[in-house]
Design an enzyme around this catalytic site. Structure first.
Site, PDB file in Angstrom:
ATOM      1  N   HIS A   1      -8.276  -1.480  -0.666  1.00  0.00           N
ATOM      2  CA  HIS A   1      -7.194  -2.456  -0.886  1.00  0.00           C
ATOM      3  C   HIS A   1      -7.906  -3.740  -1.291  1.00  0.00           C
ATOM      4  CE1 HIS A   1      -4.376  -0.387   2.123  1.00  0.00           C
ATOM      5  NE2 HIS A   1      -5.547   0.189   2.332  1.00  0.00           N
TER       6      HIS A   1
ATOM      7  N   CYS B   1       0.818  -1.217   0.000  1.00  0.00           N
ATOM      8  CA  CYS B   1       0.000   0.000   0.000  1.00  0.00           C
ATOM      9  C   CYS B   1       0.858   1.277   0.000  1.00  0.00           C
ATOM     10  CB  CYS B   1      -0.967   0.028   1.173  1.00  0.00           C
ATOM     11  SG  CYS B   1      -1.195  -1.544   1.991  1.00  0.00           S
TER      12      CYS B   1
ATOM     13  N   ASP C   1      -2.316  -7.832  -5.929  1.00  0.00           N
ATOM     14  CA  ASP C   1      -2.753  -6.671  -5.146  1.00  0.00           C
ATOM     15  C   ASP C   1      -3.225  -5.525  -6.032  1.00  0.00           C
ATOM     16  OD1 ASP C   1      -3.212  -5.253  -2.877  1.00  0.00           O
ATOM     17  OD2 ASP C   1      -1.102  -4.859  -2.395  1.00  0.00           O
TER      18      ASP C   1
ATOM     19  N   HIS D   1      -4.689  -1.200  -5.321  1.00  0.00           N
ATOM     20  CA  HIS D   1      -5.241  -0.151  -4.469  1.00  0.00           C
ATOM     21  C   HIS D   1      -6.066   0.772  -5.349  1.00  0.00           C
ATOM     22  CE1 HIS D   1      -1.985  -1.803  -2.032  1.00  0.00           C
ATOM     23  NE2 HIS D   1      -2.870  -1.616  -1.072  1.00  0.00           N
TER      24      HIS D   1
ATOM     25  N   LYS E   1     -13.176  -4.755   6.472  1.00  0.00           N
ATOM     26  CA  LYS E   1     -12.912  -5.440   5.199  1.00  0.00           C
ATOM     27  C   LYS E   1     -13.862  -6.604   4.977  1.00  0.00           C
ATOM     28  CE  LYS E   1      -9.294  -8.133   7.422  1.00  0.00           C
ATOM     29  NZ  LYS E   1      -8.161  -8.977   7.252  1.00  0.00           N
TER      30      LYS E   1
ATOM     31  N   ARG F   1       6.419 -11.568   5.343  1.00  0.00           N
ATOM     32  CA  ARG F   1       5.766 -11.427   6.641  1.00  0.00           C
ATOM     33  C   ARG F   1       6.327 -12.451   7.598  1.00  0.00           C
ATOM     34  NH1 ARG F   1      -0.600 -10.362   5.136  1.00  0.00           N
ATOM     35  NH2 ARG F   1      -0.143  -8.551   3.840  1.00  0.00           N
TER      36      ARG F   1
ATOM     37  N   GLN G   1       1.387 -11.094  -3.731  1.00  0.00           N
ATOM     38  CA  GLN G   1      -0.031 -10.697  -3.727  1.00  0.00           C
ATOM     39  C   GLN G   1      -0.495 -10.320  -5.122  1.00  0.00           C
ATOM     40  OE1 GLN G   1      -1.786  -7.935  -1.014  1.00  0.00           O
ATOM     41  NE2 GLN G   1      -0.336  -8.392   0.619  1.00  0.00           N
TER      42      GLN G   1
HETATM   43  C1  TSB Z   1      -5.009  -6.362  -0.265  1.00  0.00           C
HETATM   44  N1  TSB Z   1      -2.789  -4.274   1.959  1.00  0.00           N
HETATM   45  C2  TSB Z   1      -3.705  -5.338   1.654  1.00  0.00           C
HETATM   46  C3  TSB Z   1      -3.776  -5.529   0.160  1.00  0.00           C
HETATM   47  O1  TSB Z   1      -3.874  -4.279  -0.508  1.00  0.00           O
HETATM   48  C4  TSB Z   1      -3.221  -6.621   2.347  1.00  0.00           C
HETATM   49  O2  TSB Z   1      -2.032  -6.853   2.425  1.00  0.00           O
HETATM   50  N2  TSB Z   1      -4.159  -7.423   2.807  1.00  0.00           N
HETATM   51  S1  TSB Z   1      -3.901  -8.821   3.559  1.00  0.00           S
HETATM   52  O3  TSB Z   1      -3.008  -8.631   4.645  1.00  0.00           O
HETATM   53  O4  TSB Z   1      -5.187  -9.354   3.897  1.00  0.00           O
HETATM   54  O5  TSB Z   1      -3.222  -9.789   2.554  1.00  0.00           O
HETATM   55  C5  TSB Z   1      -3.821 -10.057   1.310  1.00  0.00           C
HETATM   56  C6  TSB Z   1      -4.023 -11.537   1.088  1.00  0.00           C
HETATM   57  O6  TSB Z   1      -2.791 -12.214   1.176  1.00  0.00           O
HETATM   58  C7  TSB Z   1      -4.905 -12.231   2.119  1.00  0.00           C
HETATM   59  O7  TSB Z   1      -6.247 -12.071   1.808  1.00  0.00           O
HETATM   60  C8  TSB Z   1      -4.462 -13.677   1.987  1.00  0.00           C
HETATM   61  O8  TSB Z   1      -5.189 -14.324   0.958  1.00  0.00           O
HETATM   62  C9  TSB Z   1      -3.020 -13.562   1.530  1.00  0.00           C
HETATM   63  N3  TSB Z   1      -2.050 -13.900   2.596  1.00  0.00           N
HETATM   64  C10 TSB Z   1      -1.892 -13.256   3.771  1.00  0.00           C
HETATM   65  N4  TSB Z   1      -0.913 -13.828   4.497  1.00  0.00           N
HETATM   66  C11 TSB Z   1      -0.425 -14.854   3.759  1.00  0.00           C
HETATM   67  C12 TSB Z   1       0.601 -15.828   3.962  1.00  0.00           C
HETATM   68  N5  TSB Z   1       1.341 -15.830   5.056  1.00  0.00           N
HETATM   69  N6  TSB Z   1       0.826 -16.742   2.992  1.00  0.00           N
HETATM   70  C13 TSB Z   1       0.095 -16.735   1.861  1.00  0.00           C
HETATM   71  N7  TSB Z   1      -0.876 -15.835   1.609  1.00  0.00           N
HETATM   72  C14 TSB Z   1      -1.144 -14.910   2.538  1.00  0.00           C
HETATM   73 ZN    ZN Z   2      -2.973  -2.645   0.691  1.00  0.00          ZN
END
Ligand code: TSB
Ligand code: ZN
Length: 587
Positions: free
Chosen positions: A458, A277, A326, A328, A412, A306, A324
């Site tokens: 997002h 983001c 992703d 925005h 969300k 992460r 992702q």
């Molecule tokens: C959608 N900032 C927002 C983005 O813009 C975001 O990061 N959202 S999130 O934290 O929900 O992450 C997005 C998606 O990543 C989640 O819906 C999930 O499907 C996936 N995700 C999250 N953590 C993991 C992980 N550790 N391993 C694999 N996929 C993951």
């Molecule tokens: Zn985001």
């Protein structure tokens, strides 16, 4: 699969069975000290400190046998209410129970314990009347678990099990568990060489092998095309940012425990980014915007890092390095509803293409009591939550609400799916955000020439390519649709001496069309090669013999079917092309 927690009768049965397990362990390992033994969706577990002893899966039958013996003895389970003082005395040899008891407030908690024969456990209950009723159980696995889930604490041994009212239910459930294990994406991923991991790379850092990479590339192309048609603008940005970037966004304060630690390069302090983001906010800010430009939809297939607990990482489903899908979406407040609706429709559209039918929409809201996790602005939260609810009701989709599951920047919509093994996970997400645009001082000029702050949505449709691939592997049991499959067509000459040349000709023609083709000209029996085509789950197998060679045709067989169809080469090419173009789920 049944959710034990949701069934009152089975919950009581399983909870009682956890005590039975503890009693049996105490008989076999007198030094055992018990922490807690709750009921979970999949049955029950008990966390136990066994001192130096280690229980492995091989020990489970021995424990089961002791449990059966106790059950046969048929002691009654007796409840007793005691004072805190009595409880502290009764459990004085067990520091874990003492920890629990000392935190109990006598005024509003009744302290109770349950006794069966020579075993007493601290417990709220309720339990079944007698251990006689605990006959149809199975211990499933054993793992390590930090006391209170805190990595600084001692690792206790966690034994999992499940209990039913009759043998038939237990057998049926065990069969389902076996089937689920066969679908587990980690198993199929290994068999079909989709991904691997290596300790030298690190936990939660999968390596995508060529077959897996083909699937991922197809997914990328698929969603890119969809997004491009919907007006998304795709970008590339680096997978690091400075600490200051994440201080500006608020991640540093609200998301730090999920981030890799900082690293210093010259005078700059970097972090591997956990989210994209902030980068996209800066791209928006690179230019002045008028209300006429909005919505602006910035998309990226972006790599994030992460910190996930080492016990939580799982194949491609939960990783520490993820990509992702992703985007925005920068919108005016008036456009929120319309844009959110488009995202929900895109999610539904994609799920239809992938034949995904079992999922739950979860509206994740803040916990108003949690002032630490969520920024403090009641009006903003209430408005945002109301807006999402309004659109969901308008679209008439089924959803449930979950308090305390919102992101720190806003409420969300998450889409939950159930993997073959383990608890539900979120696939798609769409998150409303009134906060980050302010923190980055974003603006646009409205129709009155006034400066206003945009709202951000997002959203990730696949979630991550990692998790979505894990899910698709399990959905398809590794028999991917033609357009996704690493190998689309397997060409088999019946007899190498007579048909190999024609098979090669067909193979080359198909390759020139851009299909992913394999030629199986190994010196093996036809039956063997045909069977292997099935075990490798290749969507189309061509069997080329005299007839085909003489008439310049091909005979094809679909995966899982017995009959073959003979067509001209052109017809076959069209059939394959059409299925790929339509992204057919079943050819
Ligand atoms: C959608 N900032 C927002 C983005 O813009 C975001 O990061 N959202 S999130 O934290 O929900 O992450 C997005 C998606 O990543 C989640 O819906 C999930 O499907 C996936 N995700 C999250 N953590 C993991 C992980 N550790 N391993 C694999 N996929 C993951
Ligand atoms: Zn985001």
């Amino acid at each position: 699969m049944i959710n034990i927690k949701e069934d009152e009768k089975l919950s009581v049965l399983n909870h009682s069975c956890a005590h039975l397990l503890a009693q049996a362990v105490k008989h076999l390992y007198p030094q055992a000290k018990f922490w807690v033994g709750p009921v979970i969706e999949e049955g029950f577990y008990y966390d136990i400190d066994l001192g130096d002893a280690v229980i492995t899966e091989e020990d489970l039958p021995k424990i089961e046998k002791e449990m059966k013996k106790i059950s046969k003895d048929g002691k009654r389970i007796i409840r007793e209410e005691i004072s805190k003082e009595e409880a502290l005395e009764k459990f004085k040899d067990n520091p874990y129970k003492i920890d629990l008891i000392s935190r109990m407030d006598e005024k509003d908690t009744i302290i109770s314990c349950y006794t069966q024969g020579d075993f007493t456990d601290l417990c709220r209950g309720p339990h079944v009347e007698t251990v006689k009723l605990l006959k149809h159980f199975k211990l499933l696995k054993v793992s390590g678990a930090y006391w209170k889930g805190d990595a600084k604490n001692k690792v206790l041994q966690r034994i999992y099990g499940i209990c039913f009212e009759n043998e038939e239910d237990l057998e049926n459930h065990l069969k389902l568990l076996e089937e689920a294990k066969l679908r587990d994406h980690r198993k199929i991923g290994k068999e079909q060489e989709l991904f691997m991991s290596h300790e030298l790379v690190g936990a939660g850092m999968p390596l995508w092998l060529p077959n897996g990479a083909i699937i991922r590339k197809q997914l990328e192309n698929y969603i890119y095309e969809k997004e491009a048609k919907l007006g998304y603008l795709h970008v590339y940005t680096p997978c690091v940012g400075t600490v200051d970037l994440y201080k500006t966004s608020g991640h540093w304060d609200h998301y730090k425990e999920n981030m890799f630690p900082m690293m210093k390069v010259d005078e700059e302090e970097f972090v591997l980014r956990p989210m994209n983001c902030p980068h996209h906010m800066l791209i928006y800010k690179n230019k002045m915007h008028s209300y006429r430009d909005l919505p602006i939809r910035i998309g990226e297939f972006a790599t994030d890092f992460r910190y996930e607990a080492s016990g939580a990482v799982k194949g491609l489903e939960r990783v520490r390095c993820m990509c992702q899908n992703d985007a925005h979406l920068f919108v005016t407040p008036e456009q929120i509803g319309e844009e959110f609706k488009k995202v929900v429709n895109l999610i539904l559209d994609v799920y239809k293409d992938f034949g995904i039918k079992e999922y739950k929409f979860r509206l994740s809201l803040r916990d108003p009591e949690d002032k630490e996790k969520y920024f403090d602005d009641d009006k903003m939260w209430n408005e945002a939550e109301a807006k999402l609810r309004e659109v969901l009701n308008e679209l008439n989709v089924d959803y449930f609400e979950a308090i305390g599951e919102a992101a720190f920047y806003g409420p969300k919509l998450d889409v939950e799916v159930k993997p073959a093994v383990g608890p539900e996970v979120t696939l798609s997400t769409c998150q409303l955000d009134f906060l980050l645009p302010r923190r980055f001082d974003l603006s646009y000029i409205d129709s009155n020439g006034e400066k206003r702050v945009p709202v951000v949505l997002h959203r990730a449709i696949f979630g991550t390519f990692d998790r979505f691939t894990a899910f698709i592997i399990e959905e398809t049991k590794g028999a991917f649709p033609l357009w996704l499959n690493p190998v689309q067509i397997n060409v088999i000459p019946v007899n190498l001496e007579y048909h190999e040349e024609y098979a090669k000709e067909v193979y080359e023609k198909l390759q020139n069309e851009g299909f992913r083709v394999k030629l199986d000209n190994r010196n093996e029996k036809l039956g063997y090669r045909m069977r292997e085509s099935q075990t490798k789950k290749i969507p189309l197998t061509l069997i080329l013999g005299d007839n085909e060679k003489d008439s310049k045709t091909v005979s094809y067989r679909r995966y899982g079917e017995k009959e073959t169809t003979t067509v001209s080469m052109d017809e076959f090419i069209n059939l394959v092309k059409e299925s790929i173009n339509k992204k057919e789920y079943n050819i």
